[in-house]
Structure formats: C-alpha cells, structure tokens
Write an enzyme that holds these catalytic residues in place. Structure first.
Site, PDB file in Angstrom:
ATOM      1  N   ARG A 106      14.215  21.936 -48.547  1.00 39.02           N
ATOM      2  CA  ARG A 106      12.914  22.192 -48.690  1.00 39.02           C
ATOM      3  C   ARG A 106      12.469  20.604 -49.225  1.00 39.02           C
ATOM      4  O   ARG A 106      13.075  20.015 -49.360  1.00 39.02           O
ATOM      5  CB  ARG A 106      13.030  23.078 -50.212  1.00 39.02           C
ATOM      6  CG  ARG A 106      13.410  22.720 -51.025  1.00 39.02           C
ATOM      7  CD  ARG A 106      13.219  23.579 -52.475  1.00 39.02           C
ATOM      8  NE  ARG A 106      13.758  23.195 -53.777  1.00 39.02           N
ATOM      9  CZ  ARG A 106      13.489  22.219 -54.626  1.00 39.02           C
ATOM     10  NH1 ARG A 106      12.407  21.602 -54.071  1.00 39.02           N
ATOM     11  NH2 ARG A 106      13.919  21.874 -55.571  1.00 39.02           N
ATOM     12  N   ASN A 108      10.303  18.638 -51.760  1.00 42.30           N
ATOM     13  CA  ASN A 108      10.548  18.139 -53.446  1.00 42.30           C
ATOM     14  C   ASN A 108       9.165  17.661 -53.800  1.00 42.30           C
ATOM     15  O   ASN A 108       8.050  18.210 -53.521  1.00 42.30           O
ATOM     16  CB  ASN A 108      11.953  17.751 -53.409  1.00 42.30           C
ATOM     17  CG  ASN A 108      12.246  17.702 -54.871  1.00 42.30           C
ATOM     18  OD1 ASN A 108      12.006  18.826 -55.302  1.00 42.30           O
ATOM     19  ND2 ASN A 108      12.802  16.573 -55.269  1.00 42.30           N
ATOM     20  N   ASP A 126      21.463  23.368 -51.108  1.00 46.92           N
ATOM     21  CA  ASP A 126      22.793  23.116 -51.587  1.00 46.92           C
ATOM     22  C   ASP A 126      23.076  21.916 -52.224  1.00 46.92           C
ATOM     23  O   ASP A 126      24.138  21.286 -52.465  1.00 46.92           O
ATOM     24  CB  ASP A 126      23.962  23.536 -50.788  1.00 46.92           C
ATOM     25  CG  ASP A 126      24.034  22.699 -49.606  1.00 46.92           C
ATOM     26  OD1 ASP A 126      23.123  21.630 -49.350  1.00 46.92           O
ATOM     27  OD2 ASP A 126      24.947  23.029 -48.420  1.00 46.92           O
ATOM     28  N   ASN A 154      12.900  11.739 -55.690  1.00 44.42           N
ATOM     29  CA  ASN A 154      12.096  11.860 -56.790  1.00 44.42           C
ATOM     30  C   ASN A 154      11.432  10.641 -57.365  1.00 44.42           C
ATOM     31  O   ASN A 154      11.484   9.694 -56.683  1.00 44.42           O
ATOM     32  CB  ASN A 154      12.888  12.572 -58.009  1.00 44.42           C
ATOM     33  CG  ASN A 154      13.100  13.791 -58.073  1.00 44.42           C
ATOM     34  OD1 ASN A 154      12.109  14.611 -57.885  1.00 44.42           O
ATOM     35  ND2 ASN A 154      14.239  14.447 -58.236  1.00 44.42           N
ATOM     36  N   ASP A 204      14.334  11.667 -62.998  1.00 45.41           N
ATOM     37  CA  ASP A 204      13.507  12.622 -61.860  1.00 45.41           C
ATOM     38  C   ASP A 204      12.012  12.267 -61.889  1.00 45.41           C
ATOM     39  O   ASP A 204      11.827  11.000 -61.455  1.00 45.41           O
ATOM     40  CB  ASP A 204      13.628  14.050 -62.747  1.00 45.41           C
ATOM     41  CG  ASP A 204      13.343  15.198 -62.026  1.00 45.41           C
ATOM     42  OD1 ASP A 204      12.699  15.234 -60.833  1.00 45.41           O
ATOM     43  OD2 ASP A 204      14.121  16.257 -62.135  1.00 45.41           O
TER      44      ASP A 204
END
Length: 301
Positions: A106, A108, A126, A154, A204
């Site tokens: 996916r 992010n 995963d 990120n 993050d």
C-alpha cells in the site's frame, strides 16, 4: 516496549472525538483553516475545525494513507494503490494515477513539495524489508519511482527554501537530508543528519518549523522530538500520552500549534490500558511557528 526517557518536556493534549485506529498524515489546510488527517485502517478521512470543535468523518472504500490540499479546492488522497482527487462536498473520487498494482503493498506517507509535486512512499502489509519505494507525481500526473529497496518510507519534509528534502526509512532510525532541485524535483547527495537511539523508538512523520528545525514523531517512543538537522542536536521534547506517535504538522491561524497523530491499532490490551488515549489527535503549543502545507499543483510564490 521501548522505555520512554523521563526528562523535562511539554505534554500534548488530546483533542476530543478524534480517535482513529491508525491516525496519520495530518495536513493543515490554510485556506479552510481546518486540520485533515487519515485513519488508514479505519478507511476514513477526518477533518477537525478548531474554531467550532467539530470533527467530520468521510468514509473511504479502502485504506486511505495520506491527504494533501489541492490547488483547485479539492483534496489529493493516497489510497491503497492509487492517487485520487477528492471532493469532500460530494464524495466524488477521481483516480489520477496508480503507482501500485500489488494489493499486498500500500501507499504510505505523502506530502507535496513547494512546486506542487506529490511525493508518497509505499510499504508491504507484512512490512517485509526492501519491498517499498518512494514515488513522485508531477502536476501533469506523471509518476516516477525515485528510491527503491525501502521498508517503511516516512518523513517527507522540506526546508523553508525548498532546497533540502528530509526523509527516513523508519526501521533504519536514520533521518537523511537530500539536496533538492526544485526545478526538476530530483534529489541527490543523501546525508545522515539524525540518528534516533533504539530505546527512543523509530522516526516516523515529521515537520519543519520556520527556523529550519525538524519535529519528528517517534513511533514506539510516545513523543515528538525537535532536532537541529545541521548538528543532530535534540532541542525539545513533547511527550504524547500514546505509545505509537505517527506524524505531526503545524497549524492554526499563525501556524503555532503542533498537531500530532497517533495509532491504537496492534497495541496489546496492556498497552491500551497504559495509553488509553492512543489513536487521538493531540495538540501542543511549542513556542515555534511552522511552515504552510504545500498544495498539489501549486507552485509557491
């Protein structure tokens, strides 16, 4: 779980009615004067109006991974595999590009650069190492893959002059700077600027302030920490009453409020008992002013 260092710091306050399963991608909309963010696992876009205290929820057909304002008054969303234009008033979604085909991977974190390009990372469901990439979509909707062999891309924050991009592949616990060519959107000269100790969590999402400092959400560390990217020095710490802090941005009329997203997904019962406010959006007055969010398709004047 990682221990959270005990030191003098600010404590962020939870905003009522803002709980998500996996809150991410906070984006202050300077024209609307509202905060947008996403609930990735809750498949929803959320909006908070500080003036009224109202929180609105816009359900999505699949995971929603990032939101940015668009130059034409619409929003640009990163869904599971596609980048779409979205009209909140009607709920209309229009696909702009599809960088991914594999449903086990996916999109992010996503943000725009000062020239209106949309940058977004990907990650495997995963979280297998090396399966992720970093993409850039130009205003003409052409998508290019910029970095490969990542795990959880990120960060994505630009310096005030737009000449530096800050980025982290979270499991490396290293924040890197890149020389950024605003004209072409190309990056070069990767340089490690901050190394986050293992016991403090993983870097993050992040934001830059008007003085050029980096405000970094620490996933697993229960905090946002401000660093000087020129020296790597830790300048300030904001404790967040949630273990998994996911991202942050500056907002409010003067861009002086730090808004912070968090997650409650995948926490144990023991962890949720210790951090019952997990998943909320938090706010803190940190004494600094942030930078306006960049709009997709709009070059900064």
């Amino acid at each position: 779980m990682p221990s959270i260092p005990q030191e003098k710091h600010l404590i962020a306050t939870a905003i009522p009615d803002t709980r998500s399963r996996l809150g991410e991608s906070p984006s202050w909309h300077s024209q609307e004067q509202v905060l947008y963010w996403v609930d990735i696992e809750g498949c929803a876009l959320r909006k908070y109006n500080p003036a009224s205290g109202e929180v609105q929820v816009y359900p999505m057909p699949e995971r929603l991974c990032a939101v940015v304002p668009g130059a034409g008054g619409d929003l640009v969303l990163a869904l599971q595999n596609s980048i779409c234009k979205y009209k909140p008033a009607t709920g209309e979604l229009q696909e702009l590009a599809r960088p991914l085909q594999d449903r086990n991977i996916r999109l992010n974190e996503g943000k725009c650069d000062p020239n209106g390009r949309f940058w977004a990372g990907s990650m495997a469901l995963d979280v297998r190492p090396g399966a992720a990439s970093l993409f850039c979509m130009d205003p003409d909707l052409q998508v290019r893959e910029v970095l490969q062999n990542l795990t959880i891309p990120n960060g994505l924050a630009w310096s005030g002059d737009g000449k530096t991009l800050y980025f982290t592949d979270s499991p490396t616990r290293t924040i890197r700077s890149f020389k950024y060519d605003l004209a072409s959107g190309k990056i070069s000269n990767p340089t490690a600027v901050v190394q986050v100790p293992e016991q403090e969590g993983m870097p993050d999402g992040m934001a830059t302030d008007a003085d050029g400092n980096l405000w970094v959400a620490l996933h697993g560390g229960g905090a946002v920490v401000c660093y000087n990217p020129q020296t790597g020095e830790k300048l300030q710490r904001v404790e967040v009453p949630a273990l998994n802090v996911t991202s942050c941005t500056f907002g409010g009329p003067e861009l002086e409020t730090l808004y912070i997203t968090t997650a409650r997904e995948w926490l144990s019962e023991e962890q949720l008992e210790r951090y019952p406010l997990s998943g909320h959006v938090f706010e803190a007055q940190v004494g600094m002013k942030g930078l306006e969010a960049n709009f997709f398709g709009k070059e900064k004047s």
